[in-house]
Scaffold this motif. Sequence first.
Motif: not given
Length: 316
Positions: A200-203, A209-218
């Motif tokens: 997740e951190q690598g993505i 995207k910053e820490e706390g910002q939601k990742l997309a489903a994929w």
Amino acid sequence: MSAAVASVTAPAPKKLEKKPVKFSNLLLGAGLNLFEVTTLGQPLEVIKTTIAANRSDSFGSALRRIWNRGGIFGFYQGLIPWAWIEGSTKGAVLLFVASEAEYHARAAGASDFGAGITGGIIGGVAQAYATMGFCTCMKTVEITKHKMSASGQKAPGTWATFMDIYRREGIRGINKGVNAVAIRQMTNWGSRFGLSRLAEQGIRRATGKEEGQKLAAWEKILASALGGGLSAWNQPIEVIRVEMQSKKEDPNRPKKMTVGNTFRYIYQSNGVKGLYRGVTPRIGLGIWQTVCMVAFGDMAKTYVEKLTGEAVTAKH
């Protein structure tokens, strides 16, 4: 000068809050695992166990062996009741214990990666001793007892087998191999949670995207799949677990099996390759389980919150 220095104060660190235990956490864990095992989980588990127990079989011959036991239903052997009992309890245990352990690790100053590994390890050990020991044992018995039928012996029913083991060997008998299960689970979920968070951190870095910002489903599913697939490095302990719980008869097997002497027996019989039998379906199972628990878990939180009317506090 001193006044200027005093006026430049560092921002206050984000305060960690202790989350209360909620029914929504337990409901989420049980629901996710029942979904996982009833879809792709049990077929992959049966394939993996069959190959690990019959280490001379190829992938194709293992599939034929399963099909000959009962067609499509052979791939769901052990689903009812053992996989459902395990699925409805282990997810709840994992989500509750891992969430608590991760909170305390972060409170002690651990990074997200370190806290994720800590939560996974402690949650995995709790799973093994609370509910998975006797369930994995009985699922393995369900698969290997069909060897008795093939040799002309009548295979007893599920509950008859359970009671027979309990009468002869007590609690220790139905929890055979539980220490191997504990080692597998602590390394499994420690790897999955830690590697998934690292991915997740690598993505986040790759997408800005910053820490706390939601990742997309994929993006969640990609991170989860990487964590699940890479966690199959501990396949030898899974093969050891299957051998310890198997009902097959072999005069060369140790009479009183431990993790250590079972490892030596498999290595002497099949070499290093034998310790990695079943790793392919194991990788598939690891990916599917982690996608369900980490990626789908994050998505399912919203629906559980609407259903129960309370916020889900579980991390995973």
